[in-house]
Write a protein that holds these residues in place. Sequence first.
Motif, PDB file in Angstrom:
ATOM      1  N   LEU A  32      -0.975   4.046   7.861  1.00  0.00           N
ATOM      2  CA  LEU A  32      -1.638   2.900   7.248  1.00  0.00           C
ATOM      3  C   LEU A  32      -2.110   1.881   8.281  1.00  0.00           C
ATOM      4  O   LEU A  32      -3.018   1.089   8.003  1.00  0.00           O
ATOM      5  CB  LEU A  32      -0.698   2.223   6.242  1.00  0.00           C
ATOM      6  CG  LEU A  32      -0.439   2.998   4.945  1.00  0.00           C
ATOM      7  CD1 LEU A  32       0.670   2.325   4.132  1.00  0.00           C
ATOM      8  CD2 LEU A  32      -1.712   3.100   4.116  1.00  0.00           C
TER       9      LEU A  32
ATOM     10  N   HIS B 193       3.586   8.065   6.771  1.00  0.00           N
ATOM     11  CA  HIS B 193       2.424   7.455   6.119  1.00  0.00           C
ATOM     12  C   HIS B 193       2.372   5.958   6.390  1.00  0.00           C
ATOM     13  O   HIS B 193       1.271   5.390   6.507  1.00  0.00           O
ATOM     14  CB  HIS B 193       2.465   7.706   4.611  1.00  0.00           C
ATOM     15  CG  HIS B 193       1.220   7.250   3.912  1.00  0.00           C
ATOM     16  ND1 HIS B 193      -0.007   7.839   4.099  1.00  0.00           N
ATOM     17  CD2 HIS B 193       1.008   6.222   3.021  1.00  0.00           C
ATOM     18  CE1 HIS B 193      -0.920   7.230   3.367  1.00  0.00           C
ATOM     19  NE2 HIS B 193      -0.329   6.233   2.704  1.00  0.00           N
ATOM     20  N   ARG B 194       3.535   5.324   6.494  1.00  0.00           N
ATOM     21  CA  ARG B 194       3.541   3.880   6.818  1.00  0.00           C
ATOM     22  C   ARG B 194       2.881   3.644   8.165  1.00  0.00           C
ATOM     23  O   ARG B 194       2.181   2.630   8.363  1.00  0.00           O
ATOM     24  CB  ARG B 194       4.982   3.358   6.817  1.00  0.00           C
ATOM     25  CG  ARG B 194       5.081   1.829   7.013  1.00  0.00           C
ATOM     26  CD  ARG B 194       4.385   1.093   5.883  1.00  0.00           C
ATOM     27  NE  ARG B 194       4.494  -0.356   6.028  1.00  0.00           N
ATOM     28  CZ  ARG B 194       3.688  -1.093   6.780  1.00  0.00           C
ATOM     29  NH1 ARG B 194       2.707  -0.503   7.466  1.00  0.00           N
ATOM     30  NH2 ARG B 194       3.820  -2.408   6.843  1.00  0.00           N
TER      31      ARG B 194
ATOM     32  N   MET C 127       0.840  -1.202   0.000  1.00  0.00           N
ATOM     33  CA  MET C 127       0.000   0.000   0.000  1.00  0.00           C
ATOM     34  C   MET C 127       0.874   1.251   0.000  1.00  0.00           C
ATOM     35  O   MET C 127       0.564   2.245  -0.663  1.00  0.00           O
ATOM     36  CB  MET C 127      -0.929  -0.021   1.209  1.00  0.00           C
ATOM     37  CG  MET C 127      -1.950  -1.142   1.172  1.00  0.00           C
ATOM     38  SD  MET C 127      -2.806  -1.377   2.767  1.00  0.00           S
ATOM     39  CE  MET C 127      -3.677   0.184   2.920  1.00  0.00           C
ATOM     40  N   LEU C 128       1.960   1.210   0.744  1.00  0.00           N
ATOM     41  CA  LEU C 128       2.892   2.337   0.774  1.00  0.00           C
ATOM     42  C   LEU C 128       3.512   2.556  -0.599  1.00  0.00           C
ATOM     43  O   LEU C 128       3.619   3.697  -1.062  1.00  0.00           O
ATOM     44  CB  LEU C 128       3.992   2.069   1.809  1.00  0.00           C
ATOM     45  CG  LEU C 128       5.093   3.133   1.933  1.00  0.00           C
ATOM     46  CD1 LEU C 128       4.507   4.446   2.435  1.00  0.00           C
ATOM     47  CD2 LEU C 128       6.203   2.646   2.867  1.00  0.00           C
TER      48      LEU C 128
ATOM     49  N   GLU D 158       2.961   9.745  -5.254  1.00  0.00           N
ATOM     50  CA  GLU D 158       2.251  11.003  -5.033  1.00  0.00           C
ATOM     51  C   GLU D 158       3.107  12.033  -4.300  1.00  0.00           C
ATOM     52  O   GLU D 158       2.768  13.219  -4.279  1.00  0.00           O
ATOM     53  CB  GLU D 158       0.979  10.742  -4.215  1.00  0.00           C
ATOM     54  CG  GLU D 158      -0.007   9.787  -4.873  1.00  0.00           C
ATOM     55  CD  GLU D 158      -1.212   9.520  -3.990  1.00  0.00           C
ATOM     56  OE1 GLU D 158      -1.386  10.263  -2.991  1.00  0.00           O
ATOM     57  OE2 GLU D 158      -1.974   8.580  -4.280  1.00  0.00           O
TER      58      GLU D 158
ATOM     59  N   GLU E 162       2.308   1.922  -3.486  1.00  0.00           N
ATOM     60  CA  GLU E 162       1.324   2.511  -4.393  1.00  0.00           C
ATOM     61  C   GLU E 162       1.147   4.009  -4.142  1.00  0.00           C
ATOM     62  O   GLU E 162       0.815   4.762  -5.062  1.00  0.00           O
ATOM     63  CB  GLU E 162      -0.013   1.795  -4.230  1.00  0.00           C
ATOM     64  CG  GLU E 162       0.011   0.343  -4.684  1.00  0.00           C
ATOM     65  CD  GLU E 162      -1.262  -0.396  -4.323  1.00  0.00           C
ATOM     66  OE1 GLU E 162      -2.145   0.229  -3.681  1.00  0.00           O
ATOM     67  OE2 GLU E 162      -1.377  -1.593  -4.661  1.00  0.00           O
ATOM     68  N   TRP E 163       1.382   4.442  -2.898  1.00  0.00           N
ATOM     69  CA  TRP E 163       1.172   5.837  -2.514  1.00  0.00           C
ATOM     70  C   TRP E 163       2.392   6.711  -2.789  1.00  0.00           C
ATOM     71  O   TRP E 163       2.248   7.906  -3.063  1.00  0.00           O
ATOM     72  CB  TRP E 163       0.819   5.885  -1.031  1.00  0.00           C
ATOM     73  CG  TRP E 163       0.685   7.244  -0.433  1.00  0.00           C
ATOM     74  CD1 TRP E 163      -0.420   8.060  -0.450  1.00  0.00           C
ATOM     75  CD2 TRP E 163       1.680   7.967   0.299  1.00  0.00           C
ATOM     76  NE1 TRP E 163      -0.179   9.229   0.224  1.00  0.00           N
ATOM     77  CE2 TRP E 163       1.114   9.205   0.695  1.00  0.00           C
ATOM     78  CE3 TRP E 163       2.999   7.689   0.659  1.00  0.00           C
ATOM     79  CZ2 TRP E 163       1.814  10.147   1.426  1.00  0.00           C
ATOM     80  CZ3 TRP E 163       3.707   8.636   1.397  1.00  0.00           C
ATOM     81  CH2 TRP E 163       3.117   9.851   1.766  1.00  0.00           C
ATOM     82  N   LEU E 164       3.570   6.138  -2.747  1.00  0.00           N
ATOM     83  CA  LEU E 164       4.809   6.912  -2.826  1.00  0.00           C
ATOM     84  C   LEU E 164       4.925   7.812  -4.052  1.00  0.00           C
ATOM     85  O   LEU E 164       5.457   8.923  -3.940  1.00  0.00           O
ATOM     86  CB  LEU E 164       6.016   5.967  -2.761  1.00  0.00           C
ATOM     87  CG  LEU E 164       6.358   5.448  -1.364  1.00  0.00           C
ATOM     88  CD1 LEU E 164       7.430   4.361  -1.444  1.00  0.00           C
ATOM     89  CD2 LEU E 164       6.821   6.576  -0.454  1.00  0.00           C
TER      90      LEU E 164
END
Length: 228
Positions: free
Chosen positions: A96, A92-93, A70-71, A77, A73-75
């Motif tokens: 989550l 952010h980790r 999930m991290l 941005e 996929e977000w990075l």
Amino acid sequence: MTENMAERHDLARDAVLDAAMVHVPFDGWSQETMRRAIADSGVEPALADALFPRGPVDLALAFHYRGDRMLAEWLPELQGGMTARITQAVWHRLELVDGQKEAVRRGATLFALPNHAADGSRAIWNTADTIWTGLGDSADDYNWYTKRATLSAVHSSTVLYWLGDTSPDHSATREFLDRRIADVMWVEKTKARLRQTPLARAFDIGPGRLLSRVRPPVPRAMPGRFNR
């Protein structure tokens, strides 16, 4: 394994993991949680055994690695300087798993056991590698290892601080993380200055030349390789 079968296995793995999250705060990453999760998920026991051959420890690792995916996929941005992006990535980790603190705590206890310590270390390393890779790290020598080792230490210490943090919105953890990142940046700046000294140039001629032959592993997961 066909694509459809792989997708079916991924769905089954997530189903068991999602079902487990109800039980982990009470029973930890245990055989009891595993048994209840399989029953609640409706996944065939034989398939669950194949997906989690070591039972609870593989279930706990699936929880951790799903967070890393999930991290990743977000990075993309993220924007800003490298220091800011690294700080945001670590933060952010934690976000989550903000509602799953007890599962993280139970996982920390599990991976503190000697027989699972190596699994825990690899999991933290994977988080650090996910961040550096997602931020476009181009290191192709021993720095590939030092960057991930340093970030692994920052991340793991921040997680432990976060587990005991009761401040509003975990503001104390954010301050702790900012201090750790600042310490790392100070070390990196000091190293950069030292590289300009005669002693550093002498090091580059001797041991530094040997270190320059160290390369990231292929595929990029420890251990590494050495170019002759």
